[in-house]
Design a protein around this motif. Structure first.
Motif, mmCIF file in Angstrom:
data_model
loop_
_atom_site.group_PDB
_atom_site.id
_atom_site.type_symbol
_atom_site.label_atom_id
_atom_site.label_comp_id
_atom_site.label_asym_id
_atom_site.label_seq_id
_atom_site.Cartn_x
_atom_site.Cartn_y
_atom_site.Cartn_z
ATOM 1 N N GLY A 2 -28.428 -25.485 -65.757
ATOM 2 C CA GLY A 2 -28.898 -25.240 -64.417
ATOM 3 C C GLY A 2 -27.744 -23.577 -63.656
ATOM 4 N N HIS A 3 -26.548 -24.165 -64.073
ATOM 5 C CA HIS A 3 -25.808 -23.577 -63.449
ATOM 6 C C HIS A 3 -25.904 -21.999 -64.136
ATOM 7 C CE1 HIS A 3 -24.165 -27.635 -61.787
ATOM 8 N NE2 HIS A 3 -24.169 -27.798 -63.069
ATOM 9 N N VAL A 4 -24.695 -21.342 -62.978
ATOM 10 C CA VAL A 4 -25.042 -19.981 -63.539
ATOM 11 C C VAL A 4 -23.081 -19.454 -63.923
ATOM 12 C CG1 VAL A 4 -25.208 -17.188 -62.811
ATOM 13 C CG2 VAL A 4 -26.724 -19.060 -61.620
ATOM 14 N N ILE A 5 -23.266 -18.798 -65.577
ATOM 15 C CA ILE A 5 -22.000 -18.187 -65.448
ATOM 16 C C ILE A 5 -21.910 -17.154 -65.158
ATOM 17 C CG2 ILE A 5 -20.053 -17.755 -67.796
ATOM 18 C CD1 ILE A 5 -22.025 -19.013 -69.170
ATOM 19 N N ALA A 6 -20.115 -16.955 -64.142
ATOM 20 C CA ALA A 6 -20.575 -15.390 -63.430
ATOM 21 C C ALA A 6 -20.023 -15.070 -64.234
ATOM 22 C CB ALA A 6 -19.213 -16.229 -62.027
ATOM 23 N N ALA A 7 -18.731 -15.134 -65.184
ATOM 24 C CA ALA A 7 -17.798 -14.134 -66.211
ATOM 25 C C ALA A 7 -17.534 -15.232 -67.276
ATOM 26 C CB ALA A 7 -16.823 -14.067 -65.097
ATOM 27 N N ALA A 8 -17.003 -14.530 -68.221
ATOM 28 C CA ALA A 8 -16.273 -15.093 -69.317
ATOM 29 C C ALA A 8 -15.094 -13.766 -69.181
ATOM 30 C CB ALA A 8 -17.189 -15.406 -70.439
ATOM 31 N N LEU A 9 -14.822 -14.372 -69.962
ATOM 32 C CA LEU A 9 -12.479 -13.695 -70.232
ATOM 33 C C LEU A 9 -12.381 -14.139 -72.023
ATOM 34 C CD1 LEU A 9 -10.151 -12.594 -70.468
ATOM 35 C CD2 LEU A 9 -8.749 -14.088 -69.589
ATOM 36 N N CYS A 10 -13.133 -13.221 -72.352
ATOM 37 C CA CYS A 10 -13.069 -13.464 -74.252
ATOM 38 C C CYS A 10 -12.295 -13.167 -74.928
ATOM 39 C CB CYS A 10 -14.610 -12.425 -74.689
ATOM 40 S SG CYS A 10 -16.400 -13.042 -73.396
ATOM 41 N N ASP A 12 -12.115 -12.816 -78.661
ATOM 42 C CA ASP A 12 -12.506 -12.429 -79.499
ATOM 43 C C ASP A 12 -13.901 -11.391 -79.497
ATOM 44 O OD1 ASP A 12 -14.595 -14.491 -80.444
ATOM 45 O OD2 ASP A 12 -12.567 -15.743 -81.031
ATOM 46 N N ALA A 13 -14.674 -11.250 -80.353
ATOM 47 C CA ALA A 13 -14.936 -10.189 -81.080
ATOM 48 C C ALA A 13 -17.238 -11.259 -81.016
ATOM 49 C CB ALA A 13 -15.495 -8.901 -82.080
ATOM 50 N N LEU A 14 -16.636 -12.270 -81.641
ATOM 51 C CA LEU A 14 -17.802 -13.168 -81.574
ATOM 52 C C LEU A 14 -18.339 -13.280 -80.134
ATOM 53 C CD1 LEU A 14 -17.044 -15.296 -84.730
ATOM 54 C CD2 LEU A 14 -18.807 -13.856 -84.231
ATOM 55 N N PHE A 15 -17.610 -14.250 -79.977
ATOM 56 C CA PHE A 15 -17.521 -14.530 -77.936
ATOM 57 C C PHE A 15 -18.369 -13.303 -76.991
ATOM 58 C CE2 PHE A 15 -15.294 -16.689 -74.883
ATOM 59 C CZ PHE A 15 -16.508 -17.256 -73.594
ATOM 60 N N ARG A 16 -17.771 -11.795 -76.999
ATOM 61 C CA ARG A 16 -17.871 -11.042 -76.439
ATOM 62 C C ARG A 16 -19.621 -10.675 -76.781
ATOM 63 N NH1 ARG A 16 -12.129 -9.702 -77.089
ATOM 64 N NH2 ARG A 16 -13.442 -8.481 -79.083
ATOM 65 N N ASP A 17 -19.578 -10.733 -78.070
ATOM 66 C CA ASP A 17 -21.085 -10.684 -78.171
ATOM 67 C C ASP A 17 -21.877 -11.351 -77.685
ATOM 68 O OD1 ASP A 17 -20.431 -8.325 -79.697
ATOM 69 O OD2 ASP A 17 -19.895 -9.215 -81.571
ATOM 70 N N TRP A 18 -21.371 -12.769 -77.990
ATOM 71 C CA TRP A 18 -22.548 -13.386 -77.666
ATOM 72 C C TRP A 18 -23.001 -13.578 -76.304
ATOM 73 C CZ3 TRP A 18 -20.996 -16.754 -73.184
ATOM 74 C CH2 TRP A 18 -22.034 -18.118 -73.394
ATOM 75 N N ALA A 19 -21.649 -13.189 -75.091
ATOM 76 C CA ALA A 19 -21.427 -12.723 -73.662
ATOM 77 C C ALA A 19 -23.235 -11.300 -73.056
ATOM 78 C CB ALA A 19 -20.188 -12.316 -72.692
ATOM 79 N N ALA A 20 -22.863 -10.498 -74.158
ATOM 80 C CA ALA A 20 -23.104 -9.315 -73.646
ATOM 81 C C ALA A 20 -24.550 -10.008 -74.326
ATOM 82 C CB ALA A 20 -22.814 -8.446 -74.904
ATOM 83 N N ARG A 21 -25.243 -10.013 -75.303
ATOM 84 C CA ARG A 21 -26.472 -11.347 -75.298
ATOM 85 C C ARG A 21 -27.057 -11.984 -73.979
ATOM 86 N NH1 ARG A 21 -24.635 -11.797 -80.538
ATOM 87 N NH2 ARG A 21 -24.445 -14.115 -80.501
ATOM 88 N N ALA A 22 -25.900 -12.732 -73.597
ATOM 89 C CA ALA A 22 -26.594 -13.649 -72.238
ATOM 90 C C ALA A 22 -26.403 -13.131 -71.043
ATOM 91 C CB ALA A 22 -25.385 -15.256 -72.874
ATOM 92 N N ASP A 23 -26.580 -10.904 -71.526
ATOM 93 C CA ASP A 23 -26.282 -10.817 -69.608
ATOM 94 C C ASP A 23 -25.023 -11.379 -69.238
ATOM 95 O OD1 ASP A 23 -26.678 -8.822 -68.629
ATOM 96 O OD2 ASP A 23 -28.240 -9.706 -67.584
ATOM 97 N N ILE A 24 -23.770 -12.139 -69.440
ATOM 98 C CA ILE A 24 -22.907 -12.764 -68.700
ATOM 99 C C ILE A 24 -21.549 -11.219 -68.359
ATOM 100 C CG2 ILE A 24 -21.316 -14.205 -68.697
ATOM 101 C CD1 ILE A 24 -22.754 -16.176 -70.445
ATOM 102 N N LEU A 25 -21.463 -11.352 -67.847
ATOM 103 C CA LEU A 25 -19.729 -10.051 -67.386
ATOM 104 C C LEU A 25 -18.808 -10.351 -68.408
ATOM 105 C CD1 LEU A 25 -18.282 -8.162 -65.735
ATOM 106 C CD2 LEU A 25 -17.845 -9.602 -64.311
ATOM 107 N N CYS A 26 -18.141 -10.055 -69.046
ATOM 108 C CA CYS A 26 -17.174 -9.831 -69.721
ATOM 109 C C CYS A 26 -16.447 -9.317 -69.300
ATOM 110 C CB CYS A 26 -17.932 -9.872 -71.468
ATOM 111 S SG CYS A 26 -16.115 -9.635 -72.785
ATOM 112 N N VAL A 27 -15.172 -9.904 -68.763
ATOM 113 C CA VAL A 27 -13.987 -9.583 -68.417
ATOM 114 C C VAL A 27 -12.391 -9.000 -69.692
ATOM 115 C CG1 VAL A 27 -14.144 -9.548 -65.915
ATOM 116 C CG2 VAL A 27 -12.920 -11.538 -67.610
#
Length: 211
Positions: A2-10, A12-27
């Motif tokens: 129930g919480h919102v992930i505002a952004a992720a500092l990724c 590696d590419a796997l983490f960045r791809d996951w963040a993109a699919r989850a519509d999470i801002l990736c810095v």
């Protein structure tokens, strides 16, 4: 939960791809992350298997706390590659730790620890995977405690601290000395087994020339 992930500092590419699919801002870097924390209110920050060194002013601006996952029991196995050092020490009991981030390295107050048992055939790879499973359960406990206001923190007994720096290497650069017991040789080989898909940052187990 129930919480919102505002952004992720990724890292590696796997983490960045996951963040993109989850519509999470990736810095892309620490500077962008720092600017984000400066511009928007952030309640909590979590550092999980994080290769970045965050400036102290970043986590101090987080309103309700910054927390780090460490794949070892603190304060006994602080520093890098604790799973390998525990196997070399032939430990049978282990743990993962979630702790508050402070100015030191792995010195913050403990908030969650989960026991992990080491089997006789565990390698660094298999023990690390066990730690990840325990870390997920520990994170649920951490987030529940933060949400409900029931999280209890305790200071580390730093007099019992052992620290393993990143530049430390196994004895004799991983050489398998044939005057050692089979148990010792097994511990060395298993401690230096990181699997096919992970780089080995320590050294490789190796026999003597001509063996």
């Amino acid at each position: 939960m129930g919480h919102v992930i505002a952004a992720a500092l990724c890292g590696d590419a796997l983490f960045r791809d996951w963040a993109a699919r989850a519509d999470i801002l990736c810095v892309a870097n620490v500077e962008e992350f720092s600017a984000l924390v400066n511009s928007e209110p952030v309640e909590w920050m979590f550092s999980i298997a994080n290769p970045f060194i965050l400036p102290a002013d970043v986590f101090r601006r987080v309103r309700r706390g910054a927390f780090n996952y460490h794949d070892g029991p603190l304060p006994r196995y602080a520093g890098t590659h604790p799973t390998s050092w525990a196997l070399l020490a032939q430990e049978t009991e282990y743990a993962i730790t979630w702790h508050r981030i402070d100015h030191g390295v792995d010195t913050g107050d403990l908030v969650v620890q989960r026991q992990v048992l080491i089997g006789p055939t565990d390698t660094t790879l298999s023990l690390t995977l066990k730690c990840y499973e325990a870390a997920v359960e520990g994170f649920r406990e951490l987030l529940t405690g933060l949400t409900n206001g029931t999280l209890a923190a305790r200071s580390q007994a730093l007099a019992n601290r052992s620290y393993f720096p990143g530049g430390r290497r196994a004895d004799a650069s991983g050489s398998l000395r044939w005057d050692r017991s089979a148990q010792d040789l097994s511990a060395m080989a298993r401690a230096l087994e990181f699997g096919l898909y992970h780089s080995n940052p320590l050294c490789f187990a190796q026999g003597s020339p001509g063996e």
